[in-house]
Write a protein that holds these residues in place. Structure first.
Motif, PDB file in Angstrom:
ATOM      1  N   THR A   2      53.842 -15.949  27.638  1.00  0.00           N
ATOM      2  CA  THR A   2      55.089 -16.423  27.033  1.00  0.00           C
ATOM      3  C   THR A   2      55.822 -15.281  26.346  1.00  0.00           C
ATOM      4  O   THR A   2      55.208 -14.323  25.876  1.00  0.00           O
ATOM      5  N   GLU A   3      57.129 -15.427  26.301  1.00  0.00           N
ATOM      6  CA  GLU A   3      57.967 -14.502  25.533  1.00  0.00           C
ATOM      7  C   GLU A   3      59.075 -15.302  24.876  1.00  0.00           C
ATOM      8  O   GLU A   3      59.673 -16.174  25.508  1.00  0.00           O
ATOM      9  N   GLN A   4      59.314 -15.019  23.595  1.00  0.00           N
ATOM     10  CA  GLN A   4      60.409 -15.671  22.876  1.00  0.00           C
ATOM     11  C   GLN A   4      61.534 -14.666  22.683  1.00  0.00           C
ATOM     12  O   GLN A   4      61.306 -13.539  22.237  1.00  0.00           O
ATOM     13  N   LEU A   5      62.756 -15.085  23.011  1.00  0.00           N
ATOM     14  CA  LEU A   5      63.921 -14.206  23.006  1.00  0.00           C
ATOM     15  C   LEU A   5      65.013 -14.813  22.145  1.00  0.00           C
ATOM     16  O   LEU A   5      64.971 -15.991  21.782  1.00  0.00           O
ATOM     17  N   GLU A   6      66.019 -14.013  21.835  1.00  0.00           N
ATOM     18  CA  GLU A   6      67.172 -14.548  21.102  1.00  0.00           C
ATOM     19  C   GLU A   6      67.916 -15.559  21.957  1.00  0.00           C
ATOM     20  O   GLU A   6      67.849 -15.529  23.189  1.00  0.00           O
ATOM     21  N   GLY A   7      68.628 -16.474  21.302  1.00  0.00           N
ATOM     22  CA  GLY A   7      69.258 -17.576  22.009  1.00  0.00           C
ATOM     23  C   GLY A   7      70.254 -17.158  23.075  1.00  0.00           C
ATOM     24  O   GLY A   7      70.450 -17.878  24.055  1.00  0.00           O
ATOM     25  N   ALA A   8      70.894 -16.008  22.906  1.00  0.00           N
ATOM     26  CA  ALA A   8      71.914 -15.572  23.859  1.00  0.00           C
ATOM     27  C   ALA A   8      71.332 -14.848  25.069  1.00  0.00           C
ATOM     28  O   ALA A   8      72.078 -14.470  25.979  1.00  0.00           O
ATOM     29  N   ALA A   9      70.028 -14.638  25.120  1.00  0.00           N
ATOM     30  CA  ALA A   9      69.415 -13.897  26.220  1.00  0.00           C
ATOM     31  C   ALA A   9      69.633 -14.606  27.554  1.00  0.00           C
ATOM     32  O   ALA A   9      69.581 -15.839  27.625  1.00  0.00           O
ATOM     33  N   THR A  10      69.876 -13.831  28.599  1.00  0.00           N
ATOM     34  CA  THR A  10      70.055 -14.384  29.949  1.00  0.00           C
ATOM     35  C   THR A  10      69.107 -13.754  30.965  1.00  0.00           C
ATOM     36  O   THR A  10      69.233 -14.030  32.162  1.00  0.00           O
ATOM     37  N   GLN A  11      68.179 -12.924  30.508  1.00  0.00           N
ATOM     38  CA  GLN A  11      67.197 -12.365  31.422  1.00  0.00           C
ATOM     39  C   GLN A  11      66.009 -11.825  30.642  1.00  0.00           C
ATOM     40  O   GLN A  11      66.083 -11.575  29.445  1.00  0.00           O
ATOM     41  N   VAL A  12      64.896 -11.666  31.352  1.00  0.00           N
ATOM     42  CA  VAL A  12      63.711 -11.040  30.770  1.00  0.00           C
ATOM     43  C   VAL A  12      62.992 -10.294  31.883  1.00  0.00           C
ATOM     44  O   VAL A  12      62.952 -10.742  33.030  1.00  0.00           O
ATOM     45  N   THR A  13      62.458  -9.127  31.552  1.00  0.00           N
ATOM     46  CA  THR A  13      61.648  -8.355  32.491  1.00  0.00           C
ATOM     47  C   THR A  13      60.199  -8.421  32.043  1.00  0.00           C
ATOM     48  O   THR A  13      59.858  -8.038  30.926  1.00  0.00           O
ATOM     49  N   LEU A  14      59.359  -8.967  32.909  1.00  0.00           N
ATOM     50  CA  LEU A  14      57.942  -9.161  32.614  1.00  0.00           C
ATOM     51  C   LEU A  14      57.137  -8.038  33.253  1.00  0.00           C
ATOM     52  O   LEU A  14      57.385  -7.652  34.389  1.00  0.00           O
ATOM     53  N   SER A  15      56.155  -7.536  32.508  1.00  0.00           N
ATOM     54  CA  SER A  15      55.330  -6.434  32.989  1.00  0.00           C
ATOM     55  C   SER A  15      53.967  -6.936  33.434  1.00  0.00           C
ATOM     56  O   SER A  15      53.336  -7.765  32.762  1.00  0.00           O
ATOM     57  N   ASN A  16      53.486  -6.439  34.581  1.00  0.00           N
ATOM     58  CA  ASN A  16      52.150  -6.802  35.037  1.00  0.00           C
ATOM     59  C   ASN A  16      51.084  -6.450  34.014  1.00  0.00           C
ATOM     60  O   ASN A  16      50.063  -7.127  33.908  1.00  0.00           O
ATOM     61  N   GLY A  17      51.323  -5.396  33.255  1.00  0.00           N
ATOM     62  CA  GLY A  17      50.358  -4.974  32.256  1.00  0.00           C
ATOM     63  C   GLY A  17      50.133  -5.996  31.161  1.00  0.00           C
ATOM     64  O   GLY A  17      49.107  -5.966  30.476  1.00  0.00           O
ATOM     65  N   ASP A  18      51.086  -6.912  30.983  1.00  0.00           N
ATOM     66  CA  ASP A  18      50.965  -7.962  29.965  1.00  0.00           C
ATOM     67  C   ASP A  18      50.483  -9.280  30.541  1.00  0.00           C
ATOM     68  O   ASP A  18      50.388 -10.268  29.814  1.00  0.00           O
TER      69      ASP A  18
END
Length: 233
Positions: free
Chosen positions: A174-190
């Motif tokens: 899981t990742e929590q972002l600010e309300g205005a976020a429109t994308q996230v980049t997920l890393s295999n390392g995580d």
């Protein structure tokens, strides 16, 4: 179907909840203020409900987040009863849509705690920009994008669930972002363990946070609305 206590806990960012499965009933000594309470209601579009993401979950602990799960309480969401299962109270709640109010209530013989929140608008058009989930490269990444509603909420929660060959093999990130976020980049390392999964399911939700008025035991409740994407590797 993705019904699993780990998945439900992940949606509220409660990793500690997923690791504790003991339970205790009310003793008559404790009051509601002694309980730590965390939970959510989340709206998903009707065509996605069959995927098994339970729409309401409330977790109650004795004395704090690391305490025993408390069973035997009356727990409702818009007057619909939630049933206790292993670590928390769960139910699939019908049509409480964005813009509607959702009321959480936790009660025992000493009293009740009640909180009402408005369900926010939901993100749309969830997409994986790279087109596939490839975990073979430890430094690889995956970018998810989505569109936001006209009014953004307090935050965005991104939940990624990986299912292996057996339904009990579940990996979560899981990742929590600010309300205005429109994308996230997920890393295999995580994302340990995801190289062995067969199916990926992602939920991106806008969330509004609230706490039970006057409750001193610690509480965090969320009203969410989201979009789900599914991929088979």
């Amino acid at each position: 179907m993705l019904r699993h206590p780990v998945l439900l806990a992940v949606l509220v960012g409660a990793a500690a909840i997923a690791g504790c499965s003991s339970s205790t009933g009310p003793t008559g000594v404790e009051t509601l203020d002694d309980y730590w309470i965390q939970g959510y209601y989340c709206y998903y579009p009707p065509e996605q409900r069959e995927l098994g993401w339970q729409s309401c979950a409330i977790f109650v602990r004795s004395g704090g987040a690391d305490g025993d799960a408390v069973s035997g309480l009356s727990v409702t969401c818009n007057d619909q009863a939630l049933s206790f299962q292993q670590v928390g109270y769960y139910a699939d709640i019908g049509d409480i849509e964005p813009g509607d109010d959702v009321t959480f209530r936790v009660s025992d013989s000493t009293g009740s705690a009640t909180l009402t929140l408005e369900v926010p608008g939901a993100p749309t058009d969830l997409a994986l920009q790279e087109g596939s989930w490839d975990f073979s490269n430890p430094s690889g990444t995956h970018t998810l994008t989505w569109g936001n509603p006209a009014v953004v909420a307090d935050s965005v929660l991104v939940s990624v669930i990986g299912l292996g060959a057996h339904p009990t093999i579940v990996f979560a990130h899981t990742e929590q972002l600010e309300g205005a976020a429109t994308q996230v980049t997920l890393s295999n390392g995580d994302m340990d363990g995801f190289s062995s999964v067969d199916d990926i399911s992602c939920a991106v939700t806008q969330g509004v946070r609230g706490a039970f008025p006057g409750h001193s035991g610690g509480s965090e409740m969320w009203a969410r609305a989201g979009v789900i994407g599914d991929w088979t590797r």
